[in-house]
Write a protein that holds these residues in place. Sequence first.
Motif, mmCIF file in Angstrom:
data_model
loop_
_atom_site.group_PDB
_atom_site.id
_atom_site.type_symbol
_atom_site.label_atom_id
_atom_site.label_comp_id
_atom_site.label_asym_id
_atom_site.label_seq_id
_atom_site.Cartn_x
_atom_site.Cartn_y
_atom_site.Cartn_z
ATOM 1 N N SER A 85 2.621 18.995 20.503
ATOM 2 C CA SER A 85 2.195 17.780 21.419
ATOM 3 C C SER A 85 2.969 18.692 22.589
ATOM 4 C CB SER A 85 2.415 16.892 20.879
ATOM 5 O OG SER A 85 2.811 15.893 21.951
ATOM 6 N N GLY A 86 1.785 18.284 23.630
ATOM 7 C CA GLY A 86 2.814 18.381 25.228
ATOM 8 C C GLY A 86 2.642 19.028 25.167
ATOM 9 N N ARG A 87 1.636 20.625 24.957
ATOM 10 C CA ARG A 87 1.870 21.801 24.842
ATOM 11 C C ARG A 87 0.843 21.854 26.683
ATOM 12 N NH1 ARG A 87 1.253 26.543 20.654
ATOM 13 N NH2 ARG A 87 1.872 27.370 22.473
ATOM 14 N N SER A 88 0.342 21.011 26.791
ATOM 15 C CA SER A 88 0.202 20.713 27.822
ATOM 16 C C SER A 88 0.466 20.574 29.369
ATOM 17 C CB SER A 88 -1.499 20.184 27.631
ATOM 18 O OG SER A 88 -1.777 19.074 27.645
ATOM 19 N N LEU A 89 0.487 19.938 30.349
ATOM 20 C CA LEU A 89 0.347 19.150 31.085
ATOM 21 C C LEU A 89 1.145 17.458 31.212
ATOM 22 C CD1 LEU A 89 -0.770 21.360 34.135
ATOM 23 C CD2 LEU A 89 1.385 21.402 33.090
ATOM 24 N N LYS A 90 -0.004 16.937 30.331
ATOM 25 C CA LYS A 90 -0.119 15.921 29.850
ATOM 26 C C LYS A 90 1.380 15.508 29.145
ATOM 27 C CE LYS A 90 -4.774 14.087 29.843
ATOM 28 N NZ LYS A 90 -5.962 14.269 29.004
ATOM 29 N N LYS A 91 2.290 14.737 29.448
ATOM 30 C CA LYS A 91 3.154 14.260 28.980
ATOM 31 C C LYS A 91 2.744 13.659 27.119
ATOM 32 C CE LYS A 91 8.010 12.308 29.227
ATOM 33 N NZ LYS A 91 8.262 13.235 28.569
ATOM 34 N N GLY A 92 3.341 14.137 26.359
ATOM 35 C CA GLY A 92 3.455 13.630 25.034
ATOM 36 C C GLY A 92 4.212 12.950 24.440
ATOM 37 N N ILE A 93 4.424 12.442 22.787
ATOM 38 C CA ILE A 93 4.586 12.000 22.373
ATOM 39 C C ILE A 93 4.871 12.016 20.964
ATOM 40 C CG2 ILE A 93 3.594 9.503 22.366
ATOM 41 C CD1 ILE A 93 6.922 8.348 22.318
ATOM 42 N N VAL A 94 5.775 12.256 20.350
ATOM 43 C CA VAL A 94 5.834 12.185 18.877
ATOM 44 C C VAL A 94 6.625 11.480 18.080
ATOM 45 C CG1 VAL A 94 6.582 14.180 16.704
ATOM 46 C CG2 VAL A 94 5.704 15.178 19.158
ATOM 47 N N TYR A 95 5.445 10.947 16.791
ATOM 48 C CA TYR A 95 6.314 9.823 16.423
ATOM 49 C C TYR A 95 6.850 10.847 15.281
ATOM 50 C CZ TYR A 95 5.483 5.938 19.095
ATOM 51 O OH TYR A 95 6.391 4.985 20.618
ATOM 52 N N PHE A 96 8.404 10.438 13.847
ATOM 53 C CA PHE A 96 7.793 10.336 12.329
ATOM 54 C C PHE A 96 8.442 9.167 11.662
ATOM 55 C CE2 PHE A 96 10.418 14.786 14.246
ATOM 56 C CZ PHE A 96 8.987 15.754 13.765
ATOM 57 N N GLN A 97 7.453 9.246 10.753
ATOM 58 C CA GLN A 97 8.006 7.445 10.013
ATOM 59 C C GLN A 97 8.395 8.313 8.934
ATOM 60 O OE1 GLN A 97 4.303 4.634 11.158
ATOM 61 N NE2 GLN A 97 4.064 5.881 9.441
ATOM 62 N N THR A 98 9.679 7.712 8.710
ATOM 63 C CA THR A 98 10.442 8.468 7.704
ATOM 64 C C THR A 98 11.481 6.779 6.570
ATOM 65 O OG1 THR A 98 12.226 9.531 6.782
ATOM 66 C CG2 THR A 98 12.507 9.223 9.004
ATOM 67 N N TRP A 99 11.725 7.804 5.935
ATOM 68 C CA TRP A 99 13.010 6.574 4.806
ATOM 69 C C TRP A 99 14.069 6.973 4.656
ATOM 70 C CZ3 TRP A 99 10.678 1.344 2.976
ATOM 71 C CH2 TRP A 99 9.655 1.943 3.382
ATOM 72 N N GLN A 100 14.125 8.243 5.969
ATOM 73 C CA GLN A 100 15.375 8.646 5.905
ATOM 74 C C GLN A 100 15.701 8.817 7.429
ATOM 75 O OE1 GLN A 100 16.717 10.985 2.390
ATOM 76 N NE2 GLN A 100 14.525 10.390 1.440
ATOM 77 N N PRO A 101 15.875 8.249 8.099
ATOM 78 C CA PRO A 101 16.661 8.669 9.526
ATOM 79 C C PRO A 101 17.598 9.196 9.589
ATOM 80 C CG PRO A 101 16.674 6.222 9.448
ATOM 81 C CD PRO A 101 16.164 6.386 8.303
ATOM 82 N N ASP A 102 17.838 9.581 9.028
ATOM 83 C CA ASP A 102 19.846 9.980 9.231
ATOM 84 C C ASP A 102 19.457 11.498 8.098
ATOM 85 O OD1 ASP A 102 20.185 7.338 10.393
ATOM 86 O OD2 ASP A 102 21.738 6.761 8.574
ATOM 87 N N HIS A 103 18.752 11.854 7.874
ATOM 88 C CA HIS A 103 18.806 13.498 7.338
ATOM 89 C C HIS A 103 18.483 14.222 8.277
ATOM 90 C CE1 HIS A 103 16.843 17.083 4.586
ATOM 91 N NE2 HIS A 103 17.170 16.038 3.591
ATOM 92 N N ILE A 104 19.398 14.996 7.859
ATOM 93 C CA ILE A 104 19.161 16.162 9.391
ATOM 94 C C ILE A 104 18.706 16.872 9.673
ATOM 95 C CG2 ILE A 104 20.185 17.812 6.782
ATOM 96 C CD1 ILE A 104 22.708 17.687 10.647
ATOM 97 N N ALA A 105 17.291 17.195 8.906
ATOM 98 C CA ALA A 105 16.412 17.655 8.913
ATOM 99 C C ALA A 105 15.785 16.802 10.314
ATOM 100 C CB ALA A 105 14.318 17.779 8.174
ATOM 101 N N ILE A 106 15.641 15.378 10.072
ATOM 102 C CA ILE A 106 14.801 14.636 10.798
ATOM 103 C C ILE A 106 15.535 14.963 12.058
ATOM 104 C CG2 ILE A 106 14.637 12.228 11.389
ATOM 105 C CD1 ILE A 106 12.923 12.345 9.606
ATOM 106 N N ILE A 107 17.090 14.615 12.538
ATOM 107 C CA ILE A 107 17.544 13.988 13.137
ATOM 108 C C ILE A 107 17.517 15.710 14.379
ATOM 109 C CG2 ILE A 107 20.511 14.451 14.426
ATOM 110 C CD1 ILE A 107 20.472 12.610 11.164
#
Length: 811
Positions: free
Chosen positions: A664-686
């Motif tokens: 996302s956001g490769r273009s000039l418009k500002k992009g936002i990405v959401y990760f929905q997760t049950w494990q927000p503290d997982h190292i991969a998510i962080i």
Amino acid sequence: MSDLFANIAFPTAVREVFTYRVPAVFSEKLTPGMRVWVPLQSHMAIGMTVKTHSNTPDFKTKEIAKILDDQPVMSAEMLELTEWVHRFYYASWGETIQAALPVGLNFQSEKYIRLAKQFQLPHLGIEKEIIETILEKGEYSLRDAEKRWQNTGSKIINRLVKKGLLEIWEEPKVRVEAKKEKKWNWEESVTSEIVDKYWNQYTDGKQPKWVKALKELHDIGMPLRQSQLAGLEYVDSYSLNRINKEGLIGYEKVPVRHEIPNLEYDPSKIKTLNVHQDYAFQRISQKIEEQKFQNFLLYGVTGSGKTEVYIHALKKVLEAGKGGLVLVPEIALTPQTVRRFYQIFGDNIAVLHSRLNQRERYEAWQDLQSGKKKIAIGARSAVFAPVHDLGIIIMDEEHDSSYKQDDPAPRYHAREVAIMRAYKNNAVMVAGSATPSMVSLHSVQQNKSVLLKLPSRHATADLPDVKVLDLKQYKNAMRGSLAIPLYLDIEKALSRNEQIILLYNRRGFASYLQCESCGHIVECPHCSVSLTYHKYQKNLRCHYCGYSRSVPYKCPNCGDHSVVEKGSGTQQIEEDISKLFPEARLLRMDQDTTSGKNAHARILNKFGRREADILIGTQIVAKGLDFPEVTVVGVINSDTELAFPSYRSSERMFQLLSQVAGRSGRSLKKGIVYFQTWQPDHIAIICARKHDYDRFAEVEMEQRKQLSYPPFSRILQINFKSKDGTAVHKVAHIFSECLIKAGNNAPVLGPSPSAVIRVYNEYRWECLLKISPTNGAKVIEHLLNNAFQFYDSRKPRGASKVRITVNVDAL
Ligand code: ADP
Ligand code: ZN
């Protein structure tokens, strides 16, 4: 003069090569790399000559019957490389050679029937028809005969063979002939004056069509291939034949050329490298000049300009008169990459596309083998492409798991093979990634590979903001499968006419049917997995073996009518989203919607043309996409990878999420990405959220070290398969013991049933052995040979029904 012998490899699981005597008439001609036709057990077979020598063996040898190639189809280099793969991955040499050759140069033969010498004409029905056909044709392919006369025919043929009226013989299918077309040209004596003379025989406008065609040919100029004639006004097959009869033109047959469509060739468009790219290029360049092997890891986020560095390095290699090999995860998913290489190198590239048919693939291979083309680009198996004077191997997205072949043998990893091949050729290896594998990073830490970094994106585009949505917190604030912030942003994006991508990681998670009365889940009768429910087709399908059935209207177990849908697949998500945003136009991309040829491209183009607002798909949407109008990207279930019992789950999850975040956001418009997760503290998510590869790698590497997983060990996986559940269990146990003994008491994990224990009615078990990562082909081969030897003396009853396969470096 002493006798000549040849070692022949066959494409079977038997790891040994066989020695044959070379008859004197062949001794001048036969060289390693040529296929031969030889007796093997009770039949004839095609084998590959891997070595010739004059060591008379102490057993009786059979003779080579025929040499099938005029020139070696495998160079000394490729024989050496396949031998290494054969030993390192414990596959047979013949299997490995077969994997390295295009299908056109295969090891197949065809059976034919012909009349026996003492034949007499019988009187009846099909018998007579068969005989007459063969009388007319002289010989007939057995396969065609069986197709034509079906079952009764087969029986009659067998009877005629027994009676001695027919014989069956077998011949090797040598190669696919190149497809040819006519190439037209003037007969030598034809001049412009002659053409004018024909034209002037008629008053203006009264010329017959073939004369007009003659003029047309003259105006555009010859020679012309048949395929170049389409679209001409008067030239057609009638007029060509007429002009030909007149003795003005003639043709020769030439192999059809396959132009790659929609590709632009314009080498002047090569870009000037920026400072970071140039630094990386200079380092690579120096090794190219020195003609020394060096492994490089090119690490740079998506869009940092790795491809440009590859292109410059490849150009340098070509200027030095050498050839190059470019490996990509999947050609179908990377059309942009291919296009960029084509733009600079044009027809010098042979594209080894999995969608090419057998003949096209053979031709692409042939172009490299003959030295006509110097660059090969392709997926995993292209690592064996016969590029001459190899100067560089480039591997894009080196972390991608598609580089490892799991089935059938040889179960090789293209990265390892590429490194070995580069090493043997004093070539440079450049592996690139935005999220380098732990294996490649470890090589850097061990000084076996040099790290080159591209620290930022080429243009001004920034990496997008990533927000993590903790599903525990939003439990009561969901709109369908979307947490409220994601839902609201999609709504906003839609109102601004922007596009959205939603990723639903489906690995192993799909909808299934369960009876609410007794809990019965509808399973595949052949595999121990639940059947996947396909709503639109209204059927149930097995994703392992392809079995399908209609939806039962009552429970097959208890007969109750309460069979309901559970779990969720992309279809369900799509339905869910369409309820939430009834106005939005949706597009779905998953295994089911992309099975057809070019389906990928069709869906992506459609989305690119803005014919849809929301693209919903599985992890394939994360690959190779670049849409400027996309401002919101949501990963609906970020942590499903973790449900898989693999030491690589965390790495895979990080790679996937980083890739999405980079989209996302490769273009000039500002992009936002959401990760929905049950494990927000997982190292991969962080870490994926902060685009922090270094931190992730540090933590992950430490864990691997503690648990001694690759790259701190090598994993040898042994798989056992059989329809006989008892035998497979027994064999797995005995073999594990043999493995322990062969490995000098090295710990063996298992044996245990595989994650899916039954597939295609076969029971599957496995065990694992971790060995030191410094162990090479010799040690691995020695260890496994010993294990098989111990096992040979302890085979239990039913052992012959169990297939044992070895997967070195199983992922
Ligand atoms: P990567 O392979 O790392 O994903 P690319 O090579 O695709 O990155 O580069 C991303 C974009 O930046 C592409 O559109 C590319 O054409 C452009 N780009 C990269 N390097 C340069 C350069 N030196 N000059 C101009 N444009 C560049
Ligand atoms: Zn099945």
